[in-house]
Design a protein around this motif. Structure first.
Motif, PDB file in Angstrom:
ATOM      1  N   ASN A 166       0.838  -1.188   0.000  1.00 25.49           N
ATOM      2  CA  ASN A 166       0.000   0.000   0.000  1.00 25.49           C
ATOM      3  C   ASN A 166       0.885   1.254   0.000  1.00 25.49           C
ATOM      4  O   ASN A 166       1.630   1.479   0.947  1.00 25.49           O
ATOM      5  CB  ASN A 166      -0.893  -0.030   1.240  1.00 25.49           C
ATOM      6  CG  ASN A 166      -1.913   1.087   1.260  1.00 25.49           C
ATOM      7  OD1 ASN A 166      -1.823   2.049   0.528  1.00 25.49           O
ATOM      8  ND2 ASN A 166      -2.903   0.957   2.127  1.00 25.49           N
ATOM      9  N   PHE A 171      -5.823   2.491   5.193  1.00 24.10           N
ATOM     10  CA  PHE A 171      -6.208   1.231   4.575  1.00 24.10           C
ATOM     11  C   PHE A 171      -7.018   1.496   3.298  1.00 24.10           C
ATOM     12  O   PHE A 171      -7.673   2.519   3.160  1.00 24.10           O
ATOM     13  CB  PHE A 171      -7.000   0.368   5.556  1.00 24.10           C
ATOM     14  CG  PHE A 171      -8.379   0.878   5.875  1.00 24.10           C
ATOM     15  CD1 PHE A 171      -9.464   0.533   5.073  1.00 24.10           C
ATOM     16  CD2 PHE A 171      -8.602   1.696   6.970  1.00 24.10           C
ATOM     17  CE1 PHE A 171     -10.732   0.989   5.355  1.00 24.10           C
ATOM     18  CE2 PHE A 171      -9.875   2.153   7.262  1.00 24.10           C
ATOM     19  CZ  PHE A 171     -10.937   1.805   6.448  1.00 24.10           C
ATOM     20  N   ALA A 172      -6.955   0.544   2.372  1.00 20.38           N
ATOM     21  CA  ALA A 172      -7.657   0.663   1.094  1.00 20.38           C
ATOM     22  C   ALA A 172      -8.855  -0.279   1.082  1.00 20.38           C
ATOM     23  O   ALA A 172      -8.872  -1.314   1.752  1.00 20.38           O
ATOM     24  CB  ALA A 172      -6.729   0.334  -0.066  1.00 20.38           C
ATOM     25  N   GLU A 173      -9.867   0.091   0.288  1.00 21.50           N
ATOM     26  CA  GLU A 173     -11.066  -0.716   0.117  1.00 21.50           C
ATOM     27  C   GLU A 173     -11.059  -1.272  -1.312  1.00 21.50           C
ATOM     28  O   GLU A 173     -11.487  -0.601  -2.250  1.00 21.50           O
ATOM     29  CB  GLU A 173     -12.313   0.120   0.373  1.00 21.50           C
ATOM     30  CG  GLU A 173     -12.410   0.621   1.814  1.00 21.50           C
ATOM     31  CD  GLU A 173     -13.691   1.396   2.081  1.00 21.50           C
ATOM     32  OE1 GLU A 173     -14.175   2.061   1.140  1.00 21.50           O
ATOM     33  OE2 GLU A 173     -14.192   1.333   3.209  1.00 21.50           O
ATOM     34  N   GLN A 191      -7.720 -11.265   7.608  1.00 21.17           N
ATOM     35  CA  GLN A 191      -9.160 -11.414   7.367  1.00 21.17           C
ATOM     36  C   GLN A 191      -9.425 -12.680   6.557  1.00 21.17           C
ATOM     37  O   GLN A 191      -8.751 -12.944   5.562  1.00 21.17           O
ATOM     38  CB  GLN A 191      -9.692 -10.194   6.613  1.00 21.17           C
ATOM     39  CG  GLN A 191      -9.395  -8.862   7.314  1.00 21.17           C
ATOM     40  CD  GLN A 191      -9.398  -7.696   6.342  1.00 21.17           C
ATOM     41  OE1 GLN A 191     -10.408  -7.041   6.145  1.00 21.17           O
ATOM     42  NE2 GLN A 191      -8.257  -7.436   5.716  1.00 21.17           N
ATOM     43  N   THR A 206     -15.731  -4.181  -1.817  1.00 17.52           N
ATOM     44  CA  THR A 206     -15.711  -3.603  -0.468  1.00 17.52           C
ATOM     45  C   THR A 206     -16.297  -2.200  -0.422  1.00 17.52           C
ATOM     46  O   THR A 206     -17.055  -1.893   0.508  1.00 17.52           O
ATOM     47  CB  THR A 206     -14.277  -3.626   0.093  1.00 17.52           C
ATOM     48  OG1 THR A 206     -13.839  -4.997   0.200  1.00 17.52           O
ATOM     49  CG2 THR A 206     -14.206  -2.995   1.478  1.00 17.52           C
ATOM     50  N   PRO A 207     -16.015  -1.288  -1.371  1.00 18.57           N
ATOM     51  CA  PRO A 207     -16.644   0.037  -1.290  1.00 18.57           C
ATOM     52  C   PRO A 207     -18.172  -0.025  -1.293  1.00 18.57           C
ATOM     53  O   PRO A 207     -18.828   0.741  -0.591  1.00 18.57           O
ATOM     54  CB  PRO A 207     -16.106   0.763  -2.533  1.00 18.57           C
ATOM     55  CG  PRO A 207     -14.815   0.092  -2.841  1.00 18.57           C
ATOM     56  CD  PRO A 207     -15.027  -1.346  -2.465  1.00 18.57           C
ATOM     57  N   GLU A 225     -16.236 -10.648   6.773  1.00 18.42           N
ATOM     58  CA  GLU A 225     -16.248  -9.220   6.480  1.00 18.42           C
ATOM     59  C   GLU A 225     -15.670  -8.951   5.094  1.00 18.42           C
ATOM     60  O   GLU A 225     -14.844  -9.724   4.588  1.00 18.42           O
ATOM     61  CB  GLU A 225     -15.437  -8.453   7.531  1.00 18.42           C
ATOM     62  CG  GLU A 225     -15.936  -8.612   8.956  1.00 18.42           C
ATOM     63  CD  GLU A 225     -17.301  -7.992   9.156  1.00 18.42           C
ATOM     64  OE1 GLU A 225     -17.581  -6.964   8.498  1.00 18.42           O
ATOM     65  OE2 GLU A 225     -18.089  -8.532   9.939  1.00 18.42           O
ATOM     66  N   THR A 228     -10.200  -5.522   3.512  1.00 18.73           N
ATOM     67  CA  THR A 228      -9.480  -4.272   3.274  1.00 18.73           C
ATOM     68  C   THR A 228      -7.992  -4.586   3.149  1.00 18.73           C
ATOM     69  O   THR A 228      -7.532  -5.667   3.530  1.00 18.73           O
ATOM     70  CB  THR A 228      -9.719  -3.270   4.415  1.00 18.73           C
ATOM     71  OG1 THR A 228      -9.291  -3.843   5.653  1.00 18.73           O
ATOM     72  CG2 THR A 228     -11.188  -2.887   4.507  1.00 18.73           C
ATOM     73  N   ASP A 230      -4.299  -3.416   4.278  1.00 25.28           N
ATOM     74  CA  ASP A 230      -3.674  -2.665   5.355  1.00 25.28           C
ATOM     75  C   ASP A 230      -2.662  -1.651   4.831  1.00 25.28           C
ATOM     76  O   ASP A 230      -2.203  -1.728   3.679  1.00 25.28           O
ATOM     77  CB  ASP A 230      -2.953  -3.616   6.318  1.00 25.28           C
ATOM     78  CG  ASP A 230      -3.914  -4.518   7.066  1.00 25.28           C
ATOM     79  OD1 ASP A 230      -5.082  -4.124   7.240  1.00 25.28           O
ATOM     80  OD2 ASP A 230      -3.494  -5.629   7.453  1.00 25.28           O
ATOM     81  N   THR A 234       0.125  -6.347   2.637  1.00 22.37           N
ATOM     82  CA  THR A 234      -0.954  -7.295   2.930  1.00 22.37           C
ATOM     83  C   THR A 234      -0.711  -8.565   2.130  1.00 22.37           C
ATOM     84  O   THR A 234      -0.517  -8.516   0.913  1.00 22.37           O
ATOM     85  CB  THR A 234      -2.332  -6.714   2.554  1.00 22.37           C
ATOM     86  OG1 THR A 234      -2.559  -5.512   3.286  1.00 22.37           O
ATOM     87  CG2 THR A 234      -3.436  -7.706   2.864  1.00 22.37           C
ATOM     88  N   TRP A 251      -6.010   2.379  -4.111  1.00 25.00           N
ATOM     89  CA  TRP A 251      -5.089   2.997  -3.149  1.00 25.00           C
ATOM     90  C   TRP A 251      -5.478   4.448  -2.892  1.00 25.00           C
ATOM     91  O   TRP A 251      -5.901   5.167  -3.802  1.00 25.00           O
ATOM     92  CB  TRP A 251      -3.658   2.962  -3.663  1.00 25.00           C
ATOM     93  CG  TRP A 251      -3.075   1.622  -3.964  1.00 25.00           C
ATOM     94  CD1 TRP A 251      -2.455   1.243  -5.120  1.00 25.00           C
ATOM     95  CD2 TRP A 251      -2.999   0.481  -3.093  1.00 25.00           C
ATOM     96  NE1 TRP A 251      -2.025  -0.054  -5.032  1.00 25.00           N
ATOM     97  CE2 TRP A 251      -2.336  -0.544  -3.801  1.00 25.00           C
ATOM     98  CE3 TRP A 251      -3.434   0.224  -1.786  1.00 25.00           C
ATOM     99  CZ2 TRP A 251      -2.088  -1.808  -3.253  1.00 25.00           C
ATOM    100  CZ3 TRP A 251      -3.196  -1.033  -1.238  1.00 25.00           C
ATOM    101  CH2 TRP A 251      -2.538  -2.012  -1.958  1.00 25.00           C
TER     102      TRP A 251
END
Length: 254
Positions: A166, A171-173, A191, A206-207, A225, A228, A230, A234, A251
């Motif tokens: 990242n 954190f990114a979605e 996760q 995720t968004p 869940e 995301t 990190d 990740t 990002w």
């Protein structure tokens, strides 16, 4: 990561010198530069960090206050204003139709990315028509708090346990598409997402907080869940019958 690094990371500072006015007198709204409508920017919004969503509670008998965060990396929207001027008023109807609604905005003083935003003010074109020499007006953009990097391509993973790094400071979605069949366990960092009854592919958006395949909802085929990515690195791995995993990381920074 410090806030100063967050602001500078992967953004492109405006050029200085004789070309400064040419390079920095614009913003882009939904991919269209304002100079195409004869609009020029005289003052850009300052690069501003969003404020955290936080509650301060005074506790009787205790000095100071109790700080309660609404969540991890939860920030308020930003209002960013571009002060503009226009010489030719013959295209005001087109401009009024263009500067409305929601979309993405890029400012010349912070290139390399964009904000998701909405135009929130009614632009006073009547003042422009009164014949003031500078014919200036302001455009207010209500922006979501994150600055998204532009030109970020998808990552295609064909072997399990690969790292994504990242470049931002939050954190990114991501949007993750898993191509495979049967029951699959997807691990994104710490996760774990259980996928069941997959016949071709499943997309974990995720968004949008939705799972689907094409236009078919797949929420019932997912347990866990929405993942995301990190800050820093990740690891992405999986078990089951998977041919590839495609990650659009989205990002972003502050």
């Amino acid at each position: 990561v410090g806030s100063e690094m967050c602001i500078r990371d992967r953004t492109q500072p405006a050029r200085k010198g004789a070309e400064d006015g040419m390079m920095t007198d614009w913003f882009e709204w939904n991919g269209v530069r304002c100079t195409e409508y004869g609009i020029h920017v005289s003052e850009h919004p300052s690069i501003t960090l969003p404020s955290e969503r936080v509650t301060f509670t005074d506790v009787p008998g205790r000095s100071g206050s109790l700080t309660t965060l609404e969540g991890d990396a939860v920030y308020s929207d930003l209002t960013l204003t571009a002060t503009c001027f226009i010489a030719d008023v013959s295209r005001l109807d087109e401009i009024a139709a263009w500067l409305r609604g929601g979309g993405t905005v890029t400012f010349a003083n912070r290139q390399g990315g964009f904000y998701y935003a909405r135009v929130i003010n009614q632009i006073a074109f009547d003042r422009i028509l009164r014949g003031k020499p500078n014919r200036s007006f302001a455009v207010n953009f209500r922006c979501k708090p994150f600055f998204y990097f532009s030109d970020v391509g998808a990552e295609t993973l064909t072997t399990s346990t690969q790292m994504l790094y990242n470049p931002g400071c939050v954190f990114a979605e991501p949007v993750i598409t898993v191509y495979g069949s049967g029951d699959i366990t997807l691990m994104v960092g710490t996760q774990i997402v259980e996928l069941t009854g997959i016949t071709d592919s499943i997309t974990l958006d995720t968004p949008a907080m939705e799972a689907y395949s094409g236009t078919t909802s797949m929420n019932s085929h997912m347990r866990g869940e929405f993942p995301t990515l990190d800050v820093d690195a990740t690891a992405i791995s999986w078990s089951g019958s998977v041919s590839q995993v495609v990650v659009q990381p989205n990002w972003r920074t502050l």
